[in-house]
Every structure is written in C-alpha cells, then in structure tokens.
Design an enzyme around this catalytic site. Sequence first.
Site, PDB file in Angstrom:
ATOM      1  N   HIS A  94     111.263  86.526  84.557  1.00 33.74           N
ATOM      2  CA  HIS A  94     112.261  86.892  85.807  1.00 33.74           C
ATOM      3  C   HIS A  94     113.712  86.304  85.301  1.00 33.74           C
ATOM      4  O   HIS A  94     113.471  85.174  84.327  1.00 33.74           O
ATOM      5  CB  HIS A  94     111.993  85.771  86.939  1.00 33.74           C
ATOM      6  CG  HIS A  94     110.559  85.955  87.480  1.00 33.74           C
ATOM      7  ND1 HIS A  94     110.084  87.269  88.173  1.00 33.74           N
ATOM      8  CD2 HIS A  94     109.826  84.952  87.727  1.00 33.74           C
ATOM      9  CE1 HIS A  94     108.956  86.851  88.686  1.00 33.74           C
ATOM     10  NE2 HIS A  94     108.467  85.655  88.450  1.00 33.74           N
TER      11      HIS A  94
ATOM     12  N   GLY B 278     101.492  81.436  96.092  1.00 32.31           N
ATOM     13  CA  GLY B 278     101.325  82.393  96.752  1.00 32.31           C
ATOM     14  C   GLY B 278     100.498  82.177  98.334  1.00 32.31           C
ATOM     15  O   GLY B 278     100.368  83.107  98.979  1.00 32.31           O
TER      16      GLY B 278
ATOM     17  N   SER C 103     105.917  78.623  93.889  1.00 34.55           N
ATOM     18  CA  SER C 103     106.080  79.549  92.833  1.00 34.55           C
ATOM     19  C   SER C 103     106.959  79.421  91.788  1.00 34.55           C
ATOM     20  O   SER C 103     107.746  78.382  91.703  1.00 34.55           O
ATOM     21  CB  SER C 103     106.559  80.893  93.883  1.00 34.55           C
ATOM     22  OG  SER C 103     107.834  80.588  93.672  1.00 34.55           O
ATOM     23  N   CYS C 104     106.655  80.138  90.938  1.00 33.73           N
ATOM     24  CA  CYS C 104     107.553  79.911  89.535  1.00 33.73           C
ATOM     25  C   CYS C 104     109.041  80.141  89.793  1.00 33.73           C
ATOM     26  O   CYS C 104     109.721  79.366  89.441  1.00 33.73           O
ATOM     27  CB  CYS C 104     107.210  81.372  88.622  1.00 33.73           C
ATOM     28  SG  CYS C 104     106.969  82.822  89.473  1.00 33.73           S
ATOM     29  N   ASN C 105     109.352  80.989  90.735  1.00 29.24           N
ATOM     30  CA  ASN C 105     110.748  81.189  91.123  1.00 29.24           C
ATOM     31  C   ASN C 105     111.346  79.796  91.840  1.00 29.24           C
ATOM     32  O   ASN C 105     112.426  79.391  91.597  1.00 29.24           O
ATOM     33  CB  ASN C 105     111.067  82.442  92.009  1.00 29.24           C
ATOM     34  CG  ASN C 105     111.054  83.819  91.307  1.00 29.24           C
ATOM     35  OD1 ASN C 105     111.789  83.807  90.214  1.00 29.24           O
ATOM     36  ND2 ASN C 105     110.137  84.655  91.438  1.00 29.24           N
TER      37      ASN C 105
ATOM     38  N   ARG D  69     110.201  90.166  87.146  1.00 31.11           N
ATOM     39  CA  ARG D  69     109.338  90.939  86.225  1.00 31.11           C
ATOM     40  C   ARG D  69     108.510  91.631  87.410  1.00 31.11           C
ATOM     41  O   ARG D  69     107.722  91.079  88.443  1.00 31.11           O
ATOM     42  CB  ARG D  69     108.391  90.366  85.432  1.00 31.11           C
ATOM     43  CG  ARG D  69     107.373  89.053  85.943  1.00 31.11           C
ATOM     44  CD  ARG D  69     106.217  89.539  86.215  1.00 31.11           C
ATOM     45  NE  ARG D  69     105.421  88.431  86.825  1.00 31.11           N
ATOM     46  CZ  ARG D  69     104.962  88.433  88.019  1.00 31.11           C
ATOM     47  NH1 ARG D  69     105.656  88.993  88.921  1.00 31.11           N
ATOM     48  NH2 ARG D  69     104.233  87.439  88.450  1.00 31.11           N
TER      49      ARG D  69
ATOM     50  N   THR E 241      95.646  83.973  85.259  1.00 37.42           N
ATOM     51  CA  THR E 241      96.993  83.587  84.558  1.00 37.42           C
ATOM     52  C   THR E 241      97.212  82.037  84.737  1.00 37.42           C
ATOM     53  O   THR E 241      97.546  81.368  83.967  1.00 37.42           O
ATOM     54  CB  THR E 241      98.180  84.480  85.097  1.00 37.42           C
ATOM     55  OG1 THR E 241      97.677  85.823  84.975  1.00 37.42           O
ATOM     56  CG2 THR E 241      99.412  84.213  84.535  1.00 37.42           C
ATOM     57  N   ILE E 242      97.259  81.855  85.838  1.00 35.30           N
ATOM     58  CA  ILE E 242      97.557  80.375  86.225  1.00 35.30           C
ATOM     59  C   ILE E 242      96.656  79.344  85.835  1.00 35.30           C
ATOM     60  O   ILE E 242      96.727  78.334  85.287  1.00 35.30           O
ATOM     61  CB  ILE E 242      98.164  80.118  87.714  1.00 35.30           C
ATOM     62  CG1 ILE E 242      99.393  81.020  88.060  1.00 35.30           C
ATOM     63  CG2 ILE E 242      98.648  78.631  87.844  1.00 35.30           C
ATOM     64  CD1 ILE E 242     100.595  80.869  87.005  1.00 35.30           C
TER      65      ILE E 242
END
Length: 334
Positions: A220, A110, A139-141, A168, A12-13
Amino acid sequence: SKVKVAINGYGTIGKRVADAVTMQDDMEIIGIAKTRPNYEAFVAHDKGYNVYTLADRVDDMKKAGIPAAGSVEDMAAEADIVVDCTPGGVGEKNKALYEKAGVKAIWQGGEDHELAGCSFNAEANYAEALGRDFVRVVSCNTTGLCRVIYPLDQEYGVKKVRVTLMRRSADPNDIKTGPINAIIPNPIKLPSHHGPDVKSIMPHINITSTAVKLSTTLMHVHTLNMELEKDCTSEDVKDLFAKQSRIRFIEQGISSTAEIMELAKDIGRPRGDMWENSVWKDSVTMYEGELYFFQGIHQESIVIPENVDAIRAMMELEKDGAKSIAKTNKAMGL
Ligand code: NAD
C-alpha cells in the site's frame, strides 16, 4: 519455560507470525491450524510445526499424509495463547472456543475492535494489553499510520491528519481478487473507515481518510497531510522518524514499491518481507505550515512484529513496551 503459542489460520499472516515467534527465546509454537492439506500445510509440517485442523477434518489431514495432531480445540487446550489469523470475520466465530479452552487470544485487523475490546500497536499502547485475555492487532494500514502518528503526536501534538490510502488490491498469492486493470475508489462514500481505525488505539486523534484500490500486489502507499500543534521543520520530522526503529527511510534512488520489495529480498528478509514503514525521505515536507509525506506499507508483514509484542504484553513477559520492541526487533533482525 517458554510461552506456548498456537496459530489458528496459517495463511499470509499466520505463517509469518509462526516463524517470528520461533525466532524469540521466550515463546514457542506448539501448533498451527490449517483447514486444508494444501502445500502450506505440508511446508508447515516439514518445518516441524504440529499441524492441527478443524475437528471434522482430522481424518482428511491424516489421509492426505499429514499426521494431524488433532483438532483446533486440542490445540487451544495445549496453548497459553492463540494467535487467530483466520480470514476477516471468521475469527469472531472462534471466541467461544477460546473462552471454553480458557486460553488467551489475539485477533487481526479484519475483526472489529469490540471483539477484543483492546486494539494494539506496540509503540502507541503496549501497556494497555498487559495481562489482557483478548487483544486485536490492528490492520496493516492502521499499524502503519500509528507508527508515524504516535511519535509526531508525542513530540509536536497532532491537530489533524488527512490520509489517502492507495491500496494493493490483492496479496501476491491471491488469484481470485481484482481488479487486474482498473482503479477503484473504495469505499465511494467518504470518509473511509481506514484512517479513523487509528482512534481504536489513540481516540483523541482527529483523522479522516479516503482509499482507492490499485492493480498491484506490491504494498500500500499512503499520502499523508498533517497539521501539528507545535512549529517544526521537515528536518525535525526526519530526525524524529530516524529515531523510530520500525520506520525505514526510502532513498538511494528507490522510487517505487517494486524496488522496496527488491530491497527487502536483497537484504535477506524472509519471504522478502519489509517489516518497517517505508517512508520516502525526500517526500517529508513542511509546506505552508503543514506536513506532507509518502509511505509504503508492506501489507503481508508489517503487523508481524506487533503480534510478537502483543503476546509478550498479554503474557506479561515484559512490562516495558520499549524493551519488548527492542527484543522483538533484535530477534527478527529489524
Ligand atoms: P489468508 O486468507 O491468507 O489466511 C487465512 C488462513 O486461515 C487460510 O490459511 C485459511 O485456510 C485459514 N482458515 C480459514 N477458515 C479457517 C477456520 N475456520 N479455522 C482455521 N483456519 C481457517 O488471510 P490473511 O491475509 O492472513 O488475513 C488474516 C487476518 O489478518 C485477517 O483478519 C486480515 O484482515 C488480517 N490482515 C491481513 C493482512 C494482509 O494484507 N494479508 C494484513 C494485516 C492484517
């Protein structure tokens, strides 16, 4: 000559970082590493990326029809910098390989902060990554939180942040993760680690978080509540956010993450990606002296421009973070 970038872990990334790097004029992809010869490996090959794999799988790749350029070790030897986009916890095991190859490396959210010793957000601490060998793009968040907390802290001083993360539960291509019909408080023990990860970049920020997982793959959503040091109005905060290149106001009748994802497709974003924080403009409210707002975070894509900036900082292609951000944004079309 362009900086030679390798991608270890083309999921994905990784696939998104590869394409974003390709859009820049000061860096190029010299190879991507994939563990299995699945459809993603074939697409990468068809796009013209050299496909590397684990040392003991090179023959399997060749047999499947991908003339593998070699092992991950070979790839690292060719590169100036490796962007490790393997699943969380796997990247840590690759550190010795990168050290041996004498190559710089970027890990993703991660992995633990300690692995790289420097966590990165382009807006908040670009200069810290200048010339470094190892960096972790958060991270994304955490990226989404840094992008709103940093400018507010600069302008008004942040006294306290409380955030609820509605996460999500799986990425859209993930058929193994659930729930498909439940809401999971996760973790149950409070506060969660998510918000405080912001401290890996801005140690002085006082922040607590709670998180729940929802039956959706589409972004999210954060509910933020902040106490600021200086007085300001909702309009002041909106004006400040409007100036941030990686914050997009969500308005014009968009009331859900589904519509934000549709907007990303409508404006022609690759893979339907939304690289900016999606802040609902009408939610930005000062109420009894505290700030509240909602933002959506497209988990699959928000960290992609940050990875490009991290490469530029570590390779010292640009000393000024604001200039790197502008260059990345222009090349990607943000
Ligand atoms: P992913 O599972 O989609 O992709 C990982 C890729 O690495 C897969 O192609 C897998 O085959 C490959 N891989 C596995 N083991 C490998 C190995 N030993 N060597 C080389 N490749 C290997 O994972 P992802 O969602 O892209 O996540 C990657 C990292 O980015 C993680 O640290 C994650 O926490 C972080 N991250 C993920 C998201 C997200 O929402 N997906 C957002 C921000 C950050």
